[in-house]
Design a protein around this motif. Structure first.
Motif, short mmCIF file in Angstrom:
data_model
loop_
_atom_site.label_atom_id
_atom_site.label_comp_id
_atom_site.label_asym_id
_atom_site.label_seq_id
_atom_site.Cartn_x
_atom_site.Cartn_y
_atom_site.Cartn_z
N SER A 1 10.46 33.58 84.86
CA SER A 1 11.57 34.09 85.68
C SER A 1 11.45 35.59 85.94
CB SER A 1 12.89 33.83 84.96
OG SER A 1 12.96 34.63 83.79
N GLY A 2 10.70 36.29 85.10
CA GLY A 2 10.60 37.74 85.19
C GLY A 2 11.60 38.46 84.27
N TYR A 3 12.38 37.70 83.52
CA TYR A 3 13.40 38.33 82.66
C TYR A 3 12.77 39.24 81.59
CZ TYR A 3 17.27 38.77 79.35
OH TYR A 3 18.22 39.28 78.50
N GLN A 4 11.81 38.67 80.86
CA GLN A 4 11.13 39.48 79.84
C GLN A 4 10.40 40.67 80.47
OE1 GLN A 4 10.24 38.90 75.94
NE2 GLN A 4 10.30 40.99 76.70
N THR A 5 9.81 40.44 81.63
CA THR A 5 9.11 41.52 82.35
C THR A 5 10.07 42.68 82.63
OG1 THR A 5 8.07 39.70 83.58
CG2 THR A 5 7.53 41.94 84.28
N ALA A 6 11.26 42.33 83.13
CA ALA A 6 12.23 43.36 83.51
C ALA A 6 12.66 44.18 82.30
CB ALA A 6 13.44 42.71 84.18
N ILE A 7 12.81 43.51 81.16
CA ILE A 7 13.20 44.24 79.95
C ILE A 7 12.07 45.18 79.51
CG2 ILE A 7 13.67 43.91 77.48
CD1 ILE A 7 15.27 41.37 78.56
N LEU A 8 10.86 44.67 79.55
CA LEU A 8 9.72 45.53 79.19
C LEU A 8 9.62 46.72 80.15
CD1 LEU A 8 7.01 42.83 78.37
CD2 LEU A 8 8.08 44.43 76.75
N ALA A 9 9.87 46.47 81.43
CA ALA A 9 9.73 47.53 82.44
C ALA A 9 10.70 48.68 82.18
CB ALA A 9 9.95 46.96 83.84
N ARG A 10 11.81 48.39 81.50
CA ARG A 10 12.78 49.45 81.19
C ARG A 10 12.36 50.26 79.97
NH1 ARG A 10 17.96 49.12 83.62
NH2 ARG A 10 18.71 50.39 81.90
N LEU A 11 11.35 49.76 79.25
CA LEU A 11 10.97 50.38 77.98
C LEU A 11 9.63 51.10 78.01
CD1 LEU A 11 12.05 47.40 75.72
CD2 LEU A 11 13.02 49.71 75.62
N VAL A 12 8.77 50.72 78.94
CA VAL A 12 7.39 51.23 78.92
C VAL A 12 7.02 51.84 80.27
CG1 VAL A 12 6.77 49.45 77.21
CG2 VAL A 12 6.28 49.06 79.64
N ALA A 13 5.82 52.40 80.34
CA ALA A 13 5.40 53.07 81.59
C ALA A 13 5.09 52.06 82.69
CB ALA A 13 4.18 53.95 81.31
N HIS A 14 4.36 51.01 82.34
CA HIS A 14 3.97 50.04 83.38
C HIS A 14 3.76 48.66 82.77
CE1 HIS A 14 2.71 49.87 87.65
NE2 HIS A 14 2.27 48.69 87.25
N VAL A 15 4.18 47.63 83.49
CA VAL A 15 3.95 46.25 83.06
C VAL A 15 3.06 45.55 84.08
CG1 VAL A 15 5.00 44.06 82.35
CG2 VAL A 15 6.28 46.20 82.04
N PHE A 16 2.00 44.97 83.61
CA PHE A 16 1.11 44.12 84.41
C PHE A 16 1.41 42.69 83.98
CE2 PHE A 16 -0.78 48.24 83.95
CZ PHE A 16 -1.21 48.55 85.23
N THR A 17 1.86 41.85 84.90
CA THR A 17 2.29 40.52 84.49
C THR A 17 1.57 39.43 85.27
OG1 THR A 17 4.22 39.10 84.04
CG2 THR A 17 4.38 40.51 86.00
N VAL A 18 1.13 38.40 84.55
CA VAL A 18 0.31 37.33 85.12
C VAL A 18 1.03 36.00 84.98
CG1 VAL A 18 -1.93 36.15 84.96
CG2 VAL A 18 -1.77 38.60 84.41
N GLU A 19 1.05 35.22 86.08
CA GLU A 19 1.71 33.91 86.08
C GLU A 19 0.83 32.93 86.85
OE1 GLU A 19 4.62 32.29 84.88
OE2 GLU A 19 3.65 30.66 85.97
N ARG A 20 0.78 31.66 86.40
CA ARG A 20 -0.09 30.69 87.08
C ARG A 20 0.59 29.98 88.23
NH1 ARG A 20 0.35 25.43 85.31
NH2 ARG A 20 -1.81 24.93 85.78
N TYR A 21 1.94 30.07 88.34
CA TYR A 21 2.66 29.50 89.48
C TYR A 21 3.00 30.59 90.49
CZ TYR A 21 3.59 24.96 87.28
OH TYR A 21 3.47 23.72 86.71
#
Ligand code: SAH
Length: 216
Positions: free
Chosen positions: A90-110
């Motif tokens: 859903s991107g939920y965990q990504t969004a939380i990480l994005a608020r904490l770190v400099a950059h998030v690279f996220t990979v999804e198979r769908y």
């Protein structure tokens, strides 16, 4: 829900997580900044502020907030970190990480999940997320090494490519175990003598599936 009701429900969820003592102040503040309802479709929005996993598209699930908080804390995210996440969902965990770190690279198979997640990142004006539709077993070599790697789908073992893409002193958090069994959340730290793992908790995640999804 009105905006105010939404804020209150989110604050109550974060208070619950604080009482459970699963994460520190910085991680809890990040959770409080991300409206979980945005990541669920209308049918499941009633579950947004319950401490429960919830269904998302493509037969996948967004983790229970307690698990998200615990995994984020275990990652020891720092402001300057570049983070690789496998399993955008859903991107939920990504969004939380994005608020904490400099950059998030996220990979999804769908592709569908990745596209929906990107719309949510735009709503939240997150400018520090880069996504890819690919098989996360390969990591994302182009941007390696990563200070932190978070895997949100379960594999029988941590894929070697991910270990290879971890920076010195890096931390990787992943659910490890068989598809139908209990999985263990493990944290691995890459020290001078190699990778050292520790078990954190029993968890249940959707499986890490090889290849890019052809459906959707
Ligand atoms: N972190 C997500 C949880 C998603 S569930 C969230 O907050 O919503 C796990 C996700 O991993 C699913 O979307 C699934 O499609 C994805 N996944 C499974 N195997 C994968 C693989 N090999 N490569 C990339 N993503 C994968």
């Amino acid at each position: 829900m009105t905006d105010e009701e939404e804020r209150e429900a989110l604050a109550a969820l974060v208070m619950h997580l604080r009482r459970r003592n699963v994460a520190g102040r910085r991680v809890l503040a990040a959770l409080e900044g991300v409206p979980r309802s945005l990541f669920l479709d209308a049918r499941h929005r009633g579950l947004a502020y319950a401490d429960r996993a919830a269904p998302i598209d493509c037969g996948q699930t967004v983790s229970q907030p307690t698990v998200v908080a615990m995994m984020t804390e275990a990652l020891e995210p720092g402001e300057a970190h570049r983070v690789l996440e496998i399993g955008t969902g859903s991107g939920y965990q990504t969004a939380i990480l994005a608020r904490l770190v400099a950059h998030v690279f996220t990979v999804e198979r769908y592709r569908r999940l990745s596209d929906l997640a990107a719309e949510r990142f735009a709503v939240l004006r997150l400018a520090n997320v880069t996504r890819s539709v690919a098989d996360g077993h390969d990591g994302w070599a182009e941007h390696a090494p990563y200070d932190r790697i978070m895997v949100t789908a379960a594999a029988p073992a941590v894929p070697q490519a991910l270990v290879d893409q971890l920076a010195p002193d890096g931390i990787l958090v992943a659910p490890v175990g068989e598809q139908d069994g209990v999985q263990e959340l493990v944290r691995c730290r890459l020290g001078p003598d190699g990778l050292i793992g520790e078990r954190l908790a029993d968890v249940r995640f959707v499986p890490m599936v090889p290849g890019v999804a052809t459906r959707l």
